[in-house]
Design an enzyme around this catalytic site. Structure first.
Site, mmCIF file in Angstrom:
data_model
loop_
_atom_site.group_PDB
_atom_site.id
_atom_site.type_symbol
_atom_site.label_atom_id
_atom_site.label_comp_id
_atom_site.label_asym_id
_atom_site.label_seq_id
_atom_site.Cartn_x
_atom_site.Cartn_y
_atom_site.Cartn_z
ATOM 1 N N ASP A 176 -11.160 3.019 3.800
ATOM 2 C CA ASP A 176 -11.417 1.575 3.644
ATOM 3 C C ASP A 176 -12.913 1.313 3.473
ATOM 4 O OD1 ASP A 176 -9.399 -0.269 3.425
ATOM 5 O OD2 ASP A 176 -8.927 -0.269 5.572
ATOM 6 N N GLN A 181 -4.423 -1.451 9.374
ATOM 7 C CA GLN A 181 -4.323 -2.789 8.796
ATOM 8 C C GLN A 181 -4.927 -3.821 9.760
ATOM 9 O OE1 GLN A 181 -3.181 -3.648 5.640
ATOM 10 N NE2 GLN A 181 -3.985 -5.654 6.199
ATOM 11 N N LYS A 192 0.836 -1.210 0.000
ATOM 12 C CA LYS A 192 0.000 0.000 0.000
ATOM 13 C C LYS A 192 0.866 1.254 0.000
ATOM 14 C CE LYS A 192 -3.845 -2.446 2.085
ATOM 15 N NZ LYS A 192 -4.520 -2.928 3.280
#
Ligand code: NAP
Length: 296
Positions: free
Chosen positions: A120, A97, A53
C-alpha cells in the site's frame, strides 16, 4: 475546447493485461506472487473494496490469502497475524483494509507490516524513500495518478501542477512524486488546502490540477485556464432518488462545465478509481520480483 476524456478503466485494463503476462512468466519460474488481505469487521464499503481487490488478484493470477476477522479482534491478534504474514514466503504483499475499528491503533498496525511487503506504500520507511527519490513501493492512488498522466501523454516536466488536498494518502504523496527530478515528474508543484487564501488565484495558473479535496464542485470552470489537464481523485456520494442505491458518485470538479474548457479530464467514476487497485497489483508483482531477485 472540448476535452479528451481520460479513460481510467481502459488504462487500468491495459496495465492489468501487462501484469497478467508478467505473472505468467513468473509462474514459469515457479513464482506465484501472493497478497495477504486482512479485513477487520463488517463495514459494507470496506467489504466491497476487499472483494474487488481479491477479484482483481484472481483476474491476473495472483494468489490471495483472504482473512476476514470479526469486529472484536484485538490489536494484538491482528499484529500477530501480520507478523505471521511478514515471514510467510508465499505472501509478497500485505494489505490491511482501512479504516480499522476504533479500539485498534491504525498507525501501530501499519508499522507492524514489514516495509518490504508494504504494497500500500503507507509505511514511513517507504514514504521516506519516496521523498528522497529512492525506489520504494509508491502509494497506490498517487502512483495511479502518475500512470494516468504518463499513459495519456501529458508532459509534466516544467508544468505547473496545483494539487488541491494535503492528506497523507493522496495530496502529499502525489505532490511529492510530481516534483521529483525524474521522468514523468519534474513539475513545479503548488499544494492547496483549507488554509489556502483565494484558491482560484492558484488554480487559474495551473497547467495540471489534481483535485483531492473530497468535496463536490471544489473546482469550477471559472477557476481554470483554457486547456488545463484535470485529474479528479475525489469520490463523493450525492443523493439521487433516480438511482437504485439512492445516490450517485461525483468527483471534486464540475465535470460537465470543465470538459468544455479542459484539454484532458478524468471522469468519476472511471478515472482514478480503477487505477488504485491496479497499482496495488503492480506493487505485489514488483515485491515478488524483488523477493526472488528478478530484475527488469
Ligand atoms: P481527506 O483526508 O479528507 O483530505 C482532503 C484534503 O483536501 C485536506 O487536505 C483538506 O484540507 C483539503 N480540502 C478540503 N476541502 C478543501 C477546499 N474547499 N479547498 C481546498 N482544500 C480543501 O481526503 P483524502 O483521503 O485525501 O481523499 C480525497 C478524495 O479522494 C476523497 O473524495 C476520497 O474519497 C477520494 N479518494 C479516492 C481514491 C480513489 O481510488 N479514487 C483513493 C483515495 C481517496 P485540510 O488539510 O486543510 O483539511
Amino acid at each position: 475546447m472540448t476535452a479528451r476524456i481520460i479513460d481510467g478503466k481502459q488504462i487500468a485494463s491495459d496495465i492489468r493485461s501487462e501484469l497478467k503476462q508478467e505473472v505468467i512468466s513468473l509462474k514459469q519460474k515457479g513464482i506465484i506472487p501472493g497478497l495477504g488481505v486482512i479485513l477487520v469487521g463488517d463495514d459494507p464499503a470496506s467489504k466491497s473494496y476487499v472483494t474487488a481487490k481479491e477479484r482483481a488478484c484472481e483476474e491476473i493470477g495472483l494468489h490471495s490469502d483472504d482473512n476476514r476477522l470479526p469486529k472484536g479482534t484485538s490489536q494484538a491478534e491482528l499484529i500477530t497475524l501480520i507478523k505471521k504474514m511478514n515471514t510467510d514466503p508465499k505472501i509478497n504483499g500485505i494489505l490491511v483494509q482501512l479504516p480499522l475499528p476504533k479500539h485498534i491503533n491504525e498507525s501501530d498496525v501499519l508499522m507492524a507490516i514489514d516495509p518490504v511487503k508494504d504494497v500500500d506504500g503507507f509505511h514511513p520507511v517507504n514514504i521516506g524513500k519516496m521523498i528522497i527519490g529512492e525506489k520504494s513501493f509508491l502509494p497506490c492512488t498517487p502512483h495511479g495518478v502518475i500512470k494516468l498522466l504518463e499513459r495519456s501523454g501529458v508532459k509534466t516536466e516544467g508544468a505547473h501542477v496545483v494539487v488541491v488536498g494535503r492528506s497523507n494518502i493522496v495530496g502529499k504523496p502525489v505532490a511529492n512524486l510530481l516534483f521529483q527530478k525524474k521522468k514523468n515528474a519534474n513539475a513545479t508543484v503548488t499544494i492547496c488546502h483549507t488554509g489556502t487564501k483565494d484558491l482560484k488565484s492558484f488554480t487559474k495558473q495551473a497547467d495540471i490540477i489534481i483535485a483531492a479535496a473530497g468535496r463536490p464542485n471544489t473546482i469550477t470552470a471559472d477557476m481554470v485556464k483554457d486547456g488545463v489537464v484535470i485529474i479528479d481523485v475525489g469520490v463523493n456520494r450525492i443523493e439521487d432518488s433516480t438511482k437504485k442505491a439512492g445516490f450517485r458518485l461525483v468527483g471534486d470538479v464540475d465535470f460537465e462545465a470543465l470538459k468544455e474548457k479542459a484539454s484532458l479530464i478524468t471522469p468519476v467514476p472511471g478515472g482514478v478509481g480503477p487505477m488504485t487497485i491496479t497499482m496495488l497489483l503492480y506493487n505485489t508483482v514488483e515485491s515478488a520480483k524483488i523477493a526472488n531477485m528478478i530484475r527488469d
